[in-house]
Design an enzyme around this catalytic site. Structure first.
Site, PDB file in Angstrom:
ATOM      1  N   HIS A 173       0.720  -1.004 -12.206  1.00  0.00           N
ATOM      2  CA  HIS A 173       0.879   0.270 -13.182  1.00  0.00           C
ATOM      3  C   HIS A 173      -0.435   1.115 -12.896  1.00  0.00           C
ATOM      4  O   HIS A 173      -0.306   2.380 -13.127  1.00  0.00           O
ATOM      5  CB  HIS A 173       1.094  -0.647 -14.533  1.00  0.00           C
ATOM      6  CG  HIS A 173       2.226  -1.034 -14.793  1.00  0.00           C
ATOM      7  ND1 HIS A 173       2.681  -2.351 -14.410  1.00  0.00           N
ATOM      8  CD2 HIS A 173       3.304  -0.810 -15.622  1.00  0.00           C
ATOM      9  CE1 HIS A 173       3.751  -2.766 -14.857  1.00  0.00           C
ATOM     10  NE2 HIS A 173       4.293  -1.851 -15.702  1.00  0.00           N
ATOM     11  N   ASP A 205      10.965   0.055  -8.803  1.00  0.00           N
ATOM     12  CA  ASP A 205      10.081  -0.154 -10.183  1.00  0.00           C
ATOM     13  C   ASP A 205       9.644   1.171 -10.522  1.00  0.00           C
ATOM     14  O   ASP A 205      10.002   2.096  -9.665  1.00  0.00           O
ATOM     15  CB  ASP A 205       8.904  -0.880  -9.898  1.00  0.00           C
ATOM     16  CG  ASP A 205       8.523  -1.475 -11.204  1.00  0.00           C
ATOM     17  OD1 ASP A 205       8.940  -1.098 -12.354  1.00  0.00           O
ATOM     18  OD2 ASP A 205       7.564  -2.659 -11.143  1.00  0.00           O
TER      19      ASP A 205
END
Length: 530
Positions: A203, A275
């Protein structure tokens, strides 16, 4: 839901739009969105849906709100929407009121001593998750996590994984899939080809898995192979560099990984979804529109949360018209998307709250048993002291006060110690080293686990050791990650401790009710009631 039109009736731009999944909030009102930078407002969401985007991923809100929200989204759509959610620990993990299960690693703990029971529980978890998802209009379960978490410093996978070995993860992940297959929802194996052995959160940055091909084939890939053989509907790519297979592109953008390894070598014929493309592992690698085109070229069928939705669609359309991408590549993905949507159209309708099991005694009993069997402790027979004059401290340590939904005014971790004279103080872990404490009896309760957007798995042990040298420490409780326990025992060998994988109220109550010989009756003369 609207019917599916023939694929050949779609224009190129309409076909590309079907490959996009955007993010919205589960809340009904725009001002309640916790992350407005990522969650589209109602007007934007409606515009995208009416333009033909393929799906929406939701986060936040109650199960009741989401049940209403998903109906609204499908009503806007001219074609059925894929509506997804990251519900790895049950629907209640994201949407209050539904069932919240312990993290998957709790099942891995049970698997060590009773594999058959762990597999049965994983199957039950998959079935209840799928049933509750359908009840609130979610047809795409972004689970199970099939990463092998063999790096204890992993800040983002951690207890989201079923375990630390391929056998554990394969057995429990496929059991979850089998359970979910009792209902017409899509399941997702993630994060291909394996995000377990990294200490970097994708992330925030782009991790590298530096293992050779032999190691990847024996540790990282087996859970995904097992999931494919079990009939998993989708595979989510990881934002990782894997030099053994591709020295230039991360997995999400790599034809060598998504097409050669996943499609050809593993024979996967379902949906490949990226993702989230807003994650740092992608945004720092290339500009958003370049990423969108390259992900499709690599073999992805669905782009999850591109930062610039309209720009991504236009960039892919331009790439087709200029010959950078073949048009057949787009329609091949849409054919797989249509196959997935045909499956969700067969779902037996559930009218909310039908199918929600959160308050059912049998479900609560199952969750409690999972927590109890996975729990750990040292000197469990020791009972700590009570202080009727409210002379003691209940020090609650969390990663983030703003991200602690498990703490409420009367939750067990606060209410039960309070009946024994322990007054609650809540602090964030980052402030613990600077804390100046009065030398009164103290119970420390730590809510710490790996979470997305965690740069490093924070370690509280040194601070706890300093606290124990200054004050009478009664005991330490950890809720979440087990990776601190070995260091805790070495640093504080004489201090009793207790551990639960869960952070929810059931987990809190199990431990807190065991700390004292008896539990006084609740005080009904409380000064606050609102």
């Amino acid at each position: 839901m609207a019917p599916l039109p023939p694929i050949e009736s779609l224009s190129l731009r309409q076909a590309i739009a079907q490959m996009i999944v955007v993010r919205g909030a589960g809340y009904l009102f725009d001002h309640e969105r916790p992350y407005p930078q990522w969650e589209a407002d109602e007007a934007t969401l409606k515009r995208w849906i009416e333009a033909g985007i393929g799906g929406v991923i939701l986060l936040g809100g109650s199960a009741a709100e989401v049940a209403q929200k998903t109906k609204q989204l499908q009503h806007w759509a001219k074609m059925p929407l894929l509506i997804a959610a990251d519900i790895e620990e049950g629907v209640g993990q994201r949407f209050s009121g539904a069932t919240e299960f312990p993290p998957p690693m709790a099942l891995g703990e049970i698997w060590r001593t009773d594999p058959h029971q762990a597999i049965a529980l994983a199957e039950t978890m998959g079935a209840i998750t799928a049933q509750e998802a359908l009840s609130i209009g979610i047809n795409w379960v972004l689970a199970p996590v099939l990463d092998v978490n063999n790096n204890p410093h992993n800040p983002v996978i951690n207890i989201r994984a079923f375990g630390e070995t391929p056998d554990q993860v394969s057995a429990l992940g496929t059991a979850f899939i089998r359970g979910a297959q009792q209902y017409a929802v899509l399941t997702t194996a993630k994060h291909f080809p394996g995000h377990g052995d990294t200490a970097t959160d994708s992330h925030l940055a782009l991790p590298t898995i530096s293992h050779n091909e032999t190691r990847l084939n024996t540790v990282e890939l087996p859970p995904f192979e097992a999931a494919i053989q079990t009939g998993v509907d989708a595979v989510m790519s990881a934002h990782l560099m894997i030099p053994a297979w591709d020295q230039h592109y991360p997995a999400t953008l790599s034809p060598a990984i998504l097409t050669t390894q996943l499609r050809q070598n593993l024979g996967f014929g379902g949906l490949i979804v990226t993702d989230a493309l807003v994650m740092g592992g992608m945004t720092q690698f290339a500009d958003p529109n370049t990423v969108a085109v390259q992900a499709i070229a690599a073999g992805a069928d669905i782009l999850l949360m591109p930062p610039d939705v309209d720009g991504a669609i236009t960039a892919i359309e331009t790439a087709v018209k200029t010959g950078q991408l073949p048009e057949s590549r787009i329609y091949a993905s849409v054919a797989r998307i249509w196959q997935a949507k045909q499956k969700i159209l067969t779902a037996k309708p559930l009218i909310f709250p039908q199918g929600i099991n959160g308050d059912h005694p049998e479900t609560q009993k199952t969750v409690a048993m999972m927590l109890q069997k996975a729990a750990k402790n040292k000197k469990a027979s020791i009972k700590i002291s009570s202080f009727p004059d409210n002379f003691a401290r209940n020090l609650i340590v969390v990663d983030s006060v703003l991200k602690s939904p498990f703490l409420r005014p009367n939750c067990p971790v606060i209410a039960i110690p309070q009946r024994h004279g322990y007054t609650a103080e809540i602090i964030e872990l980052k402030t613990l080293p600077r804390l100046q404490l009065e030398a009164i009896p103290t119970l420390v309760q730590c809510f710490l686990r790996g979470n997305p957007f965690t740069a490093k798995l924070a370690d509280p042990i040194d601070s706890l050791k300093e606290i124990a040298a200054q004050i009478p420490l009664q005991g330490v409780i950890f809720y979440g990650s087990p990776y601190f326990l070995e260091a805790l025992q070495a640093a504080l060998p004489e201090i009793p401790w207790w551990f639960s994988y869960g952070q929810m109220a059931i987990a809190q109550a199990q431990i807190c009710t065991s700390l004292w010989e008896s539990v006084p009756q609740p005080d009904h003369t409380a000064a606050e009631f609102i």
